[in-house]
Design a protein around this motif. Sequence first.
Motif, short mmCIF file in Angstrom:
data_model
loop_
_atom_site.label_atom_id
_atom_site.label_comp_id
_atom_site.label_asym_id
_atom_site.label_seq_id
_atom_site.Cartn_x
_atom_site.Cartn_y
_atom_site.Cartn_z
N HIS A 97 0.85 -1.19 0.00
CA HIS A 97 0.00 0.00 0.00
C HIS A 97 0.89 1.25 0.00
O HIS A 97 2.10 1.15 0.18
CB HIS A 97 -0.90 0.00 1.24
N PRO A 98 0.29 2.43 -0.16
CA PRO A 98 1.09 3.66 -0.09
C PRO A 98 1.83 3.75 1.24
O PRO A 98 1.28 3.43 2.30
CB PRO A 98 0.03 4.77 -0.21
N LYS A 99 3.07 4.18 1.19
CA LYS A 99 3.86 4.31 2.41
C LYS A 99 3.29 5.43 3.28
O LYS A 99 2.98 6.51 2.79
CB LYS A 99 5.32 4.61 2.07
N PRO A 100 3.12 5.18 4.58
CA PRO A 100 2.61 6.23 5.47
C PRO A 100 3.49 7.48 5.41
O PRO A 100 4.71 7.41 5.30
CB PRO A 100 2.67 5.57 6.86
N ASN A 148 -3.50 8.16 6.16
CA ASN A 148 -2.16 7.67 5.85
C ASN A 148 -1.05 8.61 6.32
O ASN A 148 0.04 8.62 5.75
CB ASN A 148 -2.02 7.43 4.34
N THR A 149 -1.32 9.37 7.36
CA THR A 149 -0.32 10.29 7.91
C THR A 149 0.10 9.81 9.29
O THR A 149 -0.74 9.59 10.16
CB THR A 149 -0.87 11.72 8.00
N LEU A 150 1.41 9.67 9.49
CA LEU A 150 1.90 9.20 10.79
C LEU A 150 1.71 10.28 11.85
O LEU A 150 2.06 11.44 11.62
CB LEU A 150 3.37 8.81 10.69
N PRO A 197 -8.06 3.54 13.47
CA PRO A 197 -8.46 3.48 12.05
C PRO A 197 -7.75 4.53 11.20
O PRO A 197 -7.77 4.44 9.98
CB PRO A 197 -9.97 3.75 12.10
N TYR A 198 -7.11 5.51 11.87
CA TYR A 198 -6.46 6.59 11.14
C TYR A 198 -4.94 6.45 11.12
O TYR A 198 -4.24 7.38 10.69
CB TYR A 198 -6.85 7.94 11.76
N VAL A 199 -4.43 5.31 11.61
CA VAL A 199 -2.98 5.08 11.63
C VAL A 199 -2.70 3.74 10.96
O VAL A 199 -3.04 2.68 11.50
CB VAL A 199 -2.43 5.08 13.06
N ALA A 238 9.80 9.86 27.87
CA ALA A 238 9.37 11.17 27.36
C ALA A 238 10.47 11.83 26.54
O ALA A 238 10.21 12.47 25.54
CB ALA A 238 8.97 12.07 28.53
N LYS A 239 11.73 11.63 27.00
CA LYS A 239 12.84 12.31 26.32
C LYS A 239 13.26 11.60 25.06
O LYS A 239 13.51 12.22 24.02
CB LYS A 239 14.03 12.41 27.29
N TYR A 240 13.37 10.27 25.14
CA TYR A 240 13.98 9.53 24.03
C TYR A 240 12.98 8.73 23.19
O TYR A 240 13.29 8.29 22.11
CB TYR A 240 15.04 8.58 24.57
N TYR A 241 11.80 8.50 23.73
CA TYR A 241 10.87 7.65 23.01
C TYR A 241 9.69 8.45 22.50
O TYR A 241 9.51 8.65 21.31
CB TYR A 241 10.40 6.51 23.92
N MET A 242 8.89 8.96 23.42
CA MET A 242 7.65 9.66 23.13
C MET A 242 6.76 8.71 22.33
O MET A 242 7.23 7.92 21.53
CB MET A 242 7.91 10.95 22.36
N PRO A 243 5.47 8.71 22.58
CA PRO A 243 4.59 7.68 22.04
C PRO A 243 4.65 7.51 20.54
O PRO A 243 4.60 6.41 20.04
CB PRO A 243 3.19 8.14 22.48
N ALA A 244 4.79 8.61 19.84
CA ALA A 244 4.68 8.49 18.40
C ALA A 244 5.82 7.74 17.77
O ALA A 244 5.72 7.30 16.63
CB ALA A 244 4.60 9.87 17.79
N ARG A 245 6.94 7.56 18.49
CA ARG A 245 8.04 6.83 17.88
C ARG A 245 7.66 5.37 17.64
O ARG A 245 8.34 4.68 16.89
CB ARG A 245 9.29 6.93 18.75
N MET A 246 6.61 4.92 18.29
CA MET A 246 6.14 3.57 18.01
C MET A 246 5.53 3.49 16.62
O MET A 246 5.31 2.42 16.07
CB MET A 246 5.10 3.12 19.05
N PHE A 247 5.26 4.65 16.02
CA PHE A 247 4.64 4.66 14.70
C PHE A 247 5.67 4.62 13.58
O PHE A 247 5.31 4.55 12.41
CB PHE A 247 3.76 5.92 14.54
N VAL A 248 6.95 4.72 13.89
CA VAL A 248 7.94 4.77 12.82
C VAL A 248 8.96 3.65 12.97
O VAL A 248 8.99 2.97 13.97
CB VAL A 248 8.66 6.13 12.78
#
Length: 432
Positions: free
Chosen positions: A20-23, A55-57, A261-263, A422-432
């Motif tokens: 599929h299209p890359k996020p 399709n936006t991270l 559903p949006y990730v 919080a400093k090195y990870y932050m939740p969104a890093r799980m998305f990449v």
Amino acid sequence: MNIYKDYIKEIEERKVQGLHPKPIDSADLLSEIITLIKDSGNEHRKDALQFFIYNTLPGTTSAAGAKAQFLKEIILGESVLEEISPAFAFELLSHMKGGPSIEVLLDLALGTDMTGAKQAASVLKTQVFLYDADIDRLKEAFKNDNVIAKEILESYAQAEFFTKLPEVPEEIKIVTYIAGEGDISTDLLSPGNQAHSRSDRELHGKCMITPQAQEEIKALQAQHPDTSVMLIAEKGTMGVGSSRMSGVNNVALWTGKQASPYVPFVNIAPIVGGTNGISPIFLTTVDVTGGIGIDLKNWVKETDASGNVVRNENGEPVLEEVYSVATGTVLTINTKKKKLYNGDKELIDISKALTPQKMEFIKAGGSYAIVFGKKIQTVAAKILEIEAPTVFAPSKEITHEGQGLTAVEKYLTETLLASLLAKYYMPARMFV
């Protein structure tokens, strides 16, 4: 349009690979997409909307910043779209889980428009991934008698971000899949020679086990649509070797459920099992995704009448099957009784897989939400100068050579973990 055209070209190339299209993680690309969305007559507008919404991270990517700002424009009425109402814009912000989305929500919550402020506050009350700077904004507004800030802090102090979540289902249906006999290495789930593709989750997912195994898992899901596939190490331990988040991510991608559903291609709640249990570090990573790891104990060493272990001609213990978990076996996890069943037959006690702490991870969708949640509850209560109610299960006592950690040590350990995340990870890093 140049960046967008390059993206469309890449999409066509990925189709050849069955992808599929890359996020999208780039603000430059998303900015062009937003420009296309604003042009009501543009031929690419429909596709651009799909890319923007689905399709936006999220999180801390530069694309997330561009997305959050455009959603803010929509909420403030500066941009008007038939397809994205202000209410839907708030919903999209609620799924972005940290980073720029929190900044935008705070801007709105602490703004002068009380209607928008209340809506933003409702979303913020569900969020736990806040930076210290975000908390400082709330604290300052509270000191200045901002009623919305007080309302948000009171919600945090009561841990409503957790207590108002749906409870874990009493019964979880699973269907088994034997990934292999003997120990299952993380290298089988996420090969080291495929490390280059880990940021592209869909592409990296194609390296898990074998293409044949992937097709077999899909077939089980088609046959049992209301069940979760449990990946099993038969007569072995699941997840041995080096620890890899990407290994658990791949298992979740193929057998878990979509986090939002949006990730795209970010799944949670994988269920894994092993005759000899789950490797400790791998199990911790399973907890990160709100999954379940079960020590099946479905094979035991056979003994003779005298109680001695029976051995084969090679001197190896002869194993005896206690119950079958052959591929395609439908089982039930009872989270209240903490038992594993085959129909009405109780197979094994799985209390260790469903401790109070692990049940919280499952309910919250992962252990990080609990770590950050505990921190934000404590800080909010301190700002309000009240006693935080007991909401979460007490921390498990950690021991080393019989020496248990004191309550202060456990608190400091947990706080340090939260600050490091919080400093090195932050939740969104799980998305990449």
